[in-house]
Each structure stands twice: as structure tokens, then as C-alpha cells.
Design a protein around this motif. Structure first.
Motif, PDB file in Angstrom:
ATOM      1  N   ARG A   1     -35.344  -8.514   0.848  1.00 44.84           N
ATOM      2  CA  ARG A   1     -36.040  -8.345  -0.425  1.00 44.84           C
ATOM      3  C   ARG A   1     -35.031  -8.145  -1.545  1.00 44.84           C
ATOM      4  O   ARG A   1     -33.911  -7.701  -1.298  1.00 44.84           O
ATOM      5  CB  ARG A   1     -36.950  -7.132  -0.329  1.00 44.84           C
ATOM      6  CG  ARG A   1     -37.989  -7.285   0.783  1.00 44.84           C
ATOM      7  CD  ARG A   1     -38.849  -6.078   0.839  1.00 44.84           C
ATOM      8  NE  ARG A   1     -39.563  -6.008  -0.435  1.00 44.84           N
ATOM      9  CZ  ARG A   1     -40.774  -5.541  -0.582  1.00 44.84           C
ATOM     10  NH1 ARG A   1     -41.415  -5.065   0.441  1.00 44.84           N
ATOM     11  NH2 ARG A   1     -41.342  -5.519  -1.767  1.00 44.84           N
ATOM     12  N   PRO A   2     -35.404  -8.427  -2.788  1.00 46.47           N
ATOM     13  CA  PRO A   2     -34.501  -8.159  -3.903  1.00 46.47           C
ATOM     14  C   PRO A   2     -34.094  -6.683  -3.922  1.00 46.47           C
ATOM     15  O   PRO A   2     -34.923  -5.800  -3.680  1.00 46.47           O
ATOM     16  CB  PRO A   2     -35.332  -8.513  -5.130  1.00 46.47           C
ATOM     17  CG  PRO A   2     -36.321  -9.518  -4.625  1.00 46.47           C
ATOM     18  CD  PRO A   2     -36.645  -9.075  -3.223  1.00 46.47           C
ATOM     19  N   GLN A   3     -32.829  -6.430  -4.198  1.00 42.27           N
ATOM     20  CA  GLN A   3     -32.284  -5.076  -4.253  1.00 42.27           C
ATOM     21  C   GLN A   3     -31.964  -4.735  -5.703  1.00 42.27           C
ATOM     22  O   GLN A   3     -31.372  -5.541  -6.412  1.00 42.27           O
ATOM     23  CB  GLN A   3     -31.008  -4.980  -3.418  1.00 42.27           C
ATOM     24  CG  GLN A   3     -31.212  -5.347  -1.966  1.00 42.27           C
ATOM     25  CD  GLN A   3     -32.133  -4.380  -1.261  1.00 42.27           C
ATOM     26  OE1 GLN A   3     -31.958  -3.171  -1.343  1.00 42.27           O
ATOM     27  NE2 GLN A   3     -33.123  -4.907  -0.576  1.00 42.27           N
ATOM     28  N   TYR A   4     -32.339  -3.540  -6.134  1.00 45.61           N
ATOM     29  CA  TYR A   4     -32.109  -3.093  -7.502  1.00 45.61           C
ATOM     30  C   TYR A   4     -31.142  -1.918  -7.494  1.00 45.61           C
ATOM     31  O   TYR A   4     -31.371  -0.934  -6.787  1.00 45.61           O
ATOM     32  CB  TYR A   4     -33.430  -2.685  -8.152  1.00 45.61           C
ATOM     33  CG  TYR A   4     -33.276  -2.227  -9.575  1.00 45.61           C
ATOM     34  CD1 TYR A   4     -32.999  -3.141 -10.580  1.00 45.61           C
ATOM     35  CD2 TYR A   4     -33.401  -0.887  -9.916  1.00 45.61           C
ATOM     36  CE1 TYR A   4     -32.845  -2.735 -11.896  1.00 45.61           C
ATOM     37  CE2 TYR A   4     -33.254  -0.475 -11.229  1.00 45.61           C
ATOM     38  CZ  TYR A   4     -32.970  -1.406 -12.211  1.00 45.61           C
ATOM     39  OH  TYR A   4     -32.806  -1.011 -13.506  1.00 45.61           O
ATOM     40  N   GLN A   5     -30.066  -2.035  -8.243  1.00 49.44           N
ATOM     41  CA  GLN A   5     -29.067  -0.967  -8.336  1.00 49.44           C
ATOM     42  C   GLN A   5     -29.453  -0.016  -9.456  1.00 49.44           C
ATOM     43  O   GLN A   5     -29.707  -0.439 -10.583  1.00 49.44           O
ATOM     44  CB  GLN A   5     -27.682  -1.561  -8.615  1.00 49.44           C
ATOM     45  CG  GLN A   5     -27.219  -2.519  -7.555  1.00 49.44           C
ATOM     46  CD  GLN A   5     -27.067  -1.838  -6.205  1.00 49.44           C
ATOM     47  OE1 GLN A   5     -26.491  -0.777  -6.087  1.00 49.44           O
ATOM     48  NE2 GLN A   5     -27.608  -2.465  -5.195  1.00 49.44           N
ATOM     49  N   THR A   6     -29.489   1.274  -9.164  1.00 45.33           N
ATOM     50  CA  THR A   6     -29.893   2.265 -10.159  1.00 45.33           C
ATOM     51  C   THR A   6     -28.753   3.159 -10.623  1.00 45.33           C
ATOM     52  O   THR A   6     -28.902   3.866 -11.610  1.00 45.33           O
ATOM     53  CB  THR A   6     -31.012   3.165  -9.605  1.00 45.33           C
ATOM     54  OG1 THR A   6     -30.540   3.822  -8.429  1.00 45.33           O
ATOM     55  CG2 THR A   6     -32.253   2.338  -9.279  1.00 45.33           C
ATOM     56  N   LYS A   7     -27.609   3.133  -9.917  1.00 42.93           N
ATOM     57  CA  LYS A   7     -26.507   4.033 -10.257  1.00 42.93           C
ATOM     58  C   LYS A   7     -25.190   3.276 -10.282  1.00 42.93           C
ATOM     59  O   LYS A   7     -25.063   2.209  -9.692  1.00 42.93           O
ATOM     60  CB  LYS A   7     -26.399   5.156  -9.223  1.00 42.93           C
ATOM     61  CG  LYS A   7     -27.608   6.035  -9.144  1.00 42.93           C
ATOM     62  CD  LYS A   7     -27.441   7.085  -8.075  1.00 42.93           C
ATOM     63  CE  LYS A   7     -28.716   7.903  -7.936  1.00 42.93           C
ATOM     64  NZ  LYS A   7     -28.625   8.853  -6.834  1.00 42.93           N
ATOM     65  N   GLY A   8     -24.216   3.872 -10.942  1.00 43.81           N
ATOM     66  CA  GLY A   8     -22.860   3.337 -10.928  1.00 43.81           C
ATOM     67  C   GLY A   8     -22.649   2.167 -11.868  1.00 43.81           C
ATOM     68  O   GLY A   8     -23.516   1.841 -12.685  1.00 43.81           O
ATOM     69  N   PRO A   9     -21.491   1.516 -11.739  1.00 44.88           N
ATOM     70  CA  PRO A   9     -21.148   0.433 -12.666  1.00 44.88           C
ATOM     71  C   PRO A   9     -22.043  -0.797 -12.542  1.00 44.88           C
ATOM     72  O   PRO A   9     -22.079  -1.624 -13.439  1.00 44.88           O
ATOM     73  CB  PRO A   9     -19.700   0.099 -12.308  1.00 44.88           C
ATOM     74  CG  PRO A   9     -19.516   0.601 -10.925  1.00 44.88           C
ATOM     75  CD  PRO A   9     -20.420   1.776 -10.787  1.00 44.88           C
TER      76      PRO A   9
END
Length: 53
Positions: free
Chosen positions: A5-13
Motif C-alpha cells: 500500500r502507499p506509505q506516508y512519511q510523517t516525520k524527519g526530512p
């Protein structure tokens, strides 16, 4: 064929980035990436990977 599934980054650069991997009909693995509101690192610096102007 989608490889998860699509992955969403919430933290960091890489915060704000969404990505998903898939296989082409001929078997090559590819990745689609989007970050419509910019990348997380842009909040802390004026440096940019590219300019749209």
C-alpha cells in the motif's frame, strides 16, 4: 502489480512524502513518489533540491 500500500512519511526530512512500489508488466520494479507540499527538511533550511522557477 502493486507491491503493498502507499506509505506516508510523517516525520524527519522525508515528512510529507508518499510512495508506493509496483512491478511493470515486464517485471521491472518501480517506485512512485509524491510530496505535494514540499519535503520536511524544507522547514529548517533555505536549501532546496530543485527550483520550479
Amino acid at each position: 502489480m502493486m507491491m503493498g500500500r502507499p506509505q506516508y512519511q510523517t516525520k524527519g526530512p522525508f515528512a510529507g512524502e508518499t510512495y508506493v512500489y509496483f512491478l511493470t508488466p515486464w517485471g521491472m520494479q518501480m517506485e512512485l513518489i509524491t510530496f505535494p507540499n514540499g519535503k520536511g527538511y524544507e522547514l529548517d533550511t533555505e536549501a532546496r533540491l530543485w527550483s520550479t522557477t
